[in-house]
Design an enzyme around this catalytic site. Structure first.
Site, mmCIF file in Angstrom:
data_model
loop_
_atom_site.group_PDB
_atom_site.id
_atom_site.type_symbol
_atom_site.label_atom_id
_atom_site.label_comp_id
_atom_site.label_asym_id
_atom_site.label_seq_id
_atom_site.Cartn_x
_atom_site.Cartn_y
_atom_site.Cartn_z
ATOM 1 N N HIS A 54 -10.188 1.235 2.075
ATOM 2 C CA HIS A 54 -9.731 2.584 2.464
ATOM 3 C C HIS A 54 -10.923 3.517 2.726
ATOM 4 C CE1 HIS A 54 -5.389 2.390 2.158
ATOM 5 N NE2 HIS A 54 -5.402 1.939 0.917
ATOM 6 N N CYS A 59 0.843 -1.192 0.000
ATOM 7 C CA CYS A 59 0.000 0.000 0.000
ATOM 8 C C CYS A 59 0.878 1.241 0.000
ATOM 9 C CB CYS A 59 -0.903 -0.011 1.236
ATOM 10 S SG CYS A 59 -2.014 1.405 1.331
ATOM 11 N N LEU A 60 0.502 2.202 -0.822
ATOM 12 C CA LEU A 60 1.263 3.449 -0.900
ATOM 13 C C LEU A 60 1.283 4.184 0.442
ATOM 14 C CD1 LEU A 60 -0.071 4.657 -4.362
ATOM 15 C CD2 LEU A 60 2.242 3.826 -3.880
ATOM 16 N N GLU A 110 -8.949 -1.040 -2.221
ATOM 17 C CA GLU A 110 -9.280 0.399 -2.256
ATOM 18 C C GLU A 110 -10.601 0.674 -1.535
ATOM 19 O OE1 GLU A 110 -6.852 2.069 -3.024
ATOM 20 O OE2 GLU A 110 -5.741 0.623 -4.232
HETATM 21 NI NI NI Z 1 -3.730 1.095 -0.105
#
Ligand code: NI
Length: 180
Positions: free
Chosen positions: A147, A101-102, A144
């Site tokens: 999130h 994950c970024l 996603e």
């Molecule tokens: Ni992520």
């Protein structure tokens, strides 16, 4: 001209909050968030991004699948903006595979996800879309979508032994992998 945004890192409260439903897709605010997300994602090795990662608590994600070492058959798709995405599993079958994950640099973990899902969302022009997704693309979408609920993939690992450093991960695979 849109500049890339800073990506919220684990520990930032915004990553632990619920994102709000988008009411007016064509509003300047929402269109700007979409542009900011596209610009930001394009500067990374990511295959997906959620609005909370650029500190905007709106239900907007981008899914941008591309083939990787582990998913050589993953479709190369133009980054797809999905607004207010809702998905359901097409079967209870899950599979575990690696995610990063970024917002959580430096580590990877094995995460169980549904293999096949049906997703409904609104595109950036305001059109309703329904799609069936499977494998890697379904995984990106589930990551996603988490999130938007204030969840990160580490919340879903079955064992802390399934969490490894990125440097060890790169030893398992021959070339650099992407982050979701
Ligand atoms: Ni992520």
């Amino acid at each position: 001209m849109t500049q890339p945004c800073e990506i919220a890192q684990l520990g930032a409260k915004v990553l632990r909050q619920h994102a709000e439903i988008v009411q007016h897709v064509d509003s300047p605010e929402i269109q700007q968030i979409i542009k900011d997300m596209q610009t930001t994602l394009a500067t990374t090795q990511g295959v997906g991004l959620a609005a909370p990662q650029i500190s905007r608590l709106k239900r907007i994600i981008i899914v941008a699948s591309r083939p990787t070492t582990r998913y050589p058959t993953a479709p190369l798709m133009a980054p797809t903006v999905m607004i207010n995405p809702v998905f359901e599993a097409l079967s209870n079958e899950k599979e575990k595979d690696w995610e990063g994950c970024l917002s959580i640099p430096g580590i990877r973990a094995l995460v169980p996800r549904y293999k096949a899902i049906r997703v409904q969302y609104t595109d950036e022009q305001g059109n309703p879309v329904e799609q069936k997704l499977e494998g890697f693309v379904a995984r990106v979408l589930q990551h996603e979508a988490d999130h938007l609920e204030g969840k990160v993939y580490l919340d879903r690992v079955e064992s802390t032994e399934d969490i490894i450093s990125e440097s060890e991960y790169f030893k398992l695979f021959t070339r650099r992998e992407v982050s979701l």
